[in-house]
Design a protein around this motif. Structure first.
Motif, short mmCIF file in Angstrom:
data_model
loop_
_atom_site.label_atom_id
_atom_site.label_comp_id
_atom_site.label_asym_id
_atom_site.label_seq_id
_atom_site.Cartn_x
_atom_site.Cartn_y
_atom_site.Cartn_z
N ALA A 1 1.03 -1.24 0.12
CA ALA A 1 -0.15 0.14 0.04
C ALA A 1 0.98 1.29 0.05
CB ALA A 1 -0.91 -0.33 1.08
N LEU A 2 1.79 1.45 0.76
CA LEU A 2 2.96 2.43 0.83
C LEU A 2 3.54 2.55 -0.54
CD1 LEU A 2 4.45 2.13 4.32
CD2 LEU A 2 2.92 4.07 3.63
N ASP A 3 4.07 1.54 -1.19
CA ASP A 3 4.50 1.47 -2.40
C ASP A 3 3.48 2.29 -3.40
OD1 ASP A 3 6.86 0.64 -1.53
OD2 ASP A 3 6.42 -1.62 -2.15
N ALA A 4 2.38 1.90 -3.47
CA ALA A 4 1.33 2.23 -4.35
C ALA A 4 1.13 3.77 -4.08
CB ALA A 4 -0.04 1.39 -4.20
N VAL A 5 1.20 4.03 -2.99
CA VAL A 5 1.07 5.61 -2.79
C VAL A 5 2.14 6.34 -3.15
CG1 VAL A 5 0.92 7.31 -0.68
CG2 VAL A 5 -0.79 5.37 -0.57
N ARG A 6 3.11 5.93 -2.77
CA ARG A 6 4.65 6.51 -3.55
C ARG A 6 4.55 6.67 -4.90
NH1 ARG A 6 7.57 2.99 0.32
NH2 ARG A 6 7.66 4.20 2.25
N ARG A 7 4.10 5.56 -5.71
CA ARG A 7 3.99 5.48 -7.13
C ARG A 7 3.06 6.75 -7.53
NH1 ARG A 7 4.72 0.05 -6.49
NH2 ARG A 7 2.33 -0.28 -6.60
N ALA A 8 1.95 6.62 -6.88
CA ALA A 8 0.79 7.53 -7.23
C ALA A 8 1.42 9.20 -7.07
CB ALA A 8 -0.39 7.30 -6.61
N THR A 9 1.89 9.33 -6.05
CA THR A 9 2.41 10.72 -5.67
C THR A 9 3.44 10.97 -6.63
OG1 THR A 9 2.27 10.28 -3.21
CG2 THR A 9 3.72 12.09 -3.95
N THR A 10 4.42 9.95 -7.05
CA THR A 10 5.44 10.43 -7.99
C THR A 10 4.83 10.82 -9.36
OG1 THR A 10 6.86 9.09 -6.84
CG2 THR A 10 7.52 9.70 -8.94
N LEU A 11 3.96 9.95 -9.70
CA LEU A 11 3.06 10.15 -11.03
C LEU A 11 2.55 11.56 -10.92
CD1 LEU A 11 2.11 8.97 -13.75
CD2 LEU A 11 0.14 7.95 -12.65
N ARG A 12 1.82 12.00 -9.95
CA ARG A 12 1.04 13.02 -10.00
C ARG A 12 1.96 14.16 -9.97
NH1 ARG A 12 -0.83 12.83 -5.13
NH2 ARG A 12 0.69 14.38 -4.25
N ASP A 13 3.35 14.07 -9.47
CA ASP A 13 4.29 15.10 -9.42
C ASP A 13 5.02 15.24 -10.60
OD1 ASP A 13 3.50 15.58 -6.87
OD2 ASP A 13 5.04 14.43 -5.88
N LYS A 14 5.22 13.97 -11.25
CA LYS A 14 6.14 14.28 -12.77
C LYS A 14 5.40 13.84 -13.85
CE LYS A 14 9.68 13.91 -9.94
NZ LYS A 14 10.68 15.10 -9.62
N LEU A 15 4.24 13.77 -13.87
CA LEU A 15 3.32 13.61 -14.95
C LEU A 15 3.50 14.83 -16.03
CD1 LEU A 15 1.36 11.62 -16.65
CD2 LEU A 15 -0.49 12.91 -15.54
N HIS A 16 3.54 15.87 -15.48
CA HIS A 16 3.55 17.15 -16.46
C HIS A 16 4.94 17.02 -17.09
CE1 HIS A 16 5.86 18.43 -12.85
NE2 HIS A 16 6.48 19.38 -13.65
N LEU A 17 5.98 16.61 -16.80
CA LEU A 17 7.29 16.44 -17.21
C LEU A 17 7.09 15.42 -18.39
CD1 LEU A 17 9.67 16.31 -14.20
CD2 LEU A 17 9.05 18.13 -15.54
N LEU A 18 6.20 14.51 -18.37
CA LEU A 18 6.17 13.42 -19.44
C LEU A 18 5.33 13.98 -20.69
CD1 LEU A 18 5.57 10.16 -17.29
CD2 LEU A 18 7.89 11.05 -18.37
N ILE A 19 4.36 14.98 -20.30
CA ILE A 19 3.37 15.34 -21.38
C ILE A 19 4.15 16.28 -22.19
CG2 ILE A 19 1.14 16.16 -21.80
CD1 ILE A 19 0.36 14.93 -19.24
N GLU A 20 4.28 16.19 -23.51
CA GLU A 20 4.75 17.08 -24.31
C GLU A 20 3.67 17.90 -25.07
OE1 GLU A 20 7.62 16.08 -27.32
OE2 GLU A 20 8.75 14.86 -25.52
N PRO A 21 3.73 19.15 -25.23
CA PRO A 21 2.80 19.93 -25.79
C PRO A 21 2.59 19.54 -27.30
CG PRO A 21 4.22 21.45 -24.73
CD PRO A 21 4.65 20.17 -24.82
N GLU A 22 1.40 19.52 -28.00
CA GLU A 22 1.40 18.99 -29.18
C GLU A 22 2.04 19.97 -30.18
OE1 GLU A 22 -2.77 18.13 -30.35
OE2 GLU A 22 -3.10 17.26 -28.50
#
Length: 182
Positions: A24-45
């Motif tokens: 459960a802690l690993d899942a929370v950490r992954r979700a937090t990391t995804l939320r914090d870093k997702l904008h870095l993965l998405i490139e403007p069109e």
């Protein structure tokens, strides 16, 4: 733990509860990391620069760094030019260049400089450093003491052509391409 190989633990309920908590802690950490870093993965069109190599040049020539540091760091990290070769084109010792590169990296970390792709309006502010980088990449290949580095000239020519395609009205870009083709 493999129960088949090691046998059932002495307290299977506690083991299962501990394992569930860790998962459960690993899942929370992954979700937090995804939320914090997702904008870095998405490139403007509508990326102003389509070529990945050219995009990296504009990305690394960040105006928060001094001009020489932008060029040296880009040559080292993006173009893969060795520190002694960079030192030679800057006419400094290898240890001086190594120190400059280290200071530039530390400044990026300390200032938490965001490396994001500049918009089309921001490209001209970085163009001088990009052109200098491409020119020095060509120079390090042209003055290389051995044949293995001569491919840098070809890479620099390719980058100059890509720059000309991106910014055909820029005189400096046309001049650099003409210099390489002369």
């Amino acid at each position: 733990v493999d129960w088949a190989a090691n046998g059932i633990p002495s307290n299977p309920g506690a083991w299962l509860a501990t394992t569930a908590r860790h998962n459960a802690l690993d899942a929370v950490r992954r979700a937090t990391t995804l939320r914090d870093k997702l904008h870095l993965l998405i490139e403007p069109e509508n990326q102003p620069v389509q070529d990945d190599r050219l995009r990296l040049l504009f990305l690394c020539c960040h105006p928060a760094l001094a001009g020489d540091a932008q060029v040296a760091l880009t040559l080292r990290l993006v173009c893969g030019t060795s520190t002694p070769d960079i030192a030679a084109v800057f006419l400094v010792t290898e240890s001086t260049m190594a120190a400059r590169l280290t200071r530039a990296k530390k400044k990026i970390q300390a200032a938490r400089i965001p490396f994001r792709m500049p918009t089309a309006a921001e490209l001209p502010d970085r163009l001088d450093a990009v052109l200098t980088t491409v020119h020095l990449l060509h120079t390090t290949g042209h003055t290389a003491p051995t044949g293995e580095h001569l491919t840098r000239e070809t890479e620099a020519l390719d980058l100059a052509r890509l720059l000309h395609h991106l910014m055909p009205d820029e005189r400096e870009v046309r001049g650099l391409l003409a210099l390489f083709l002369a």
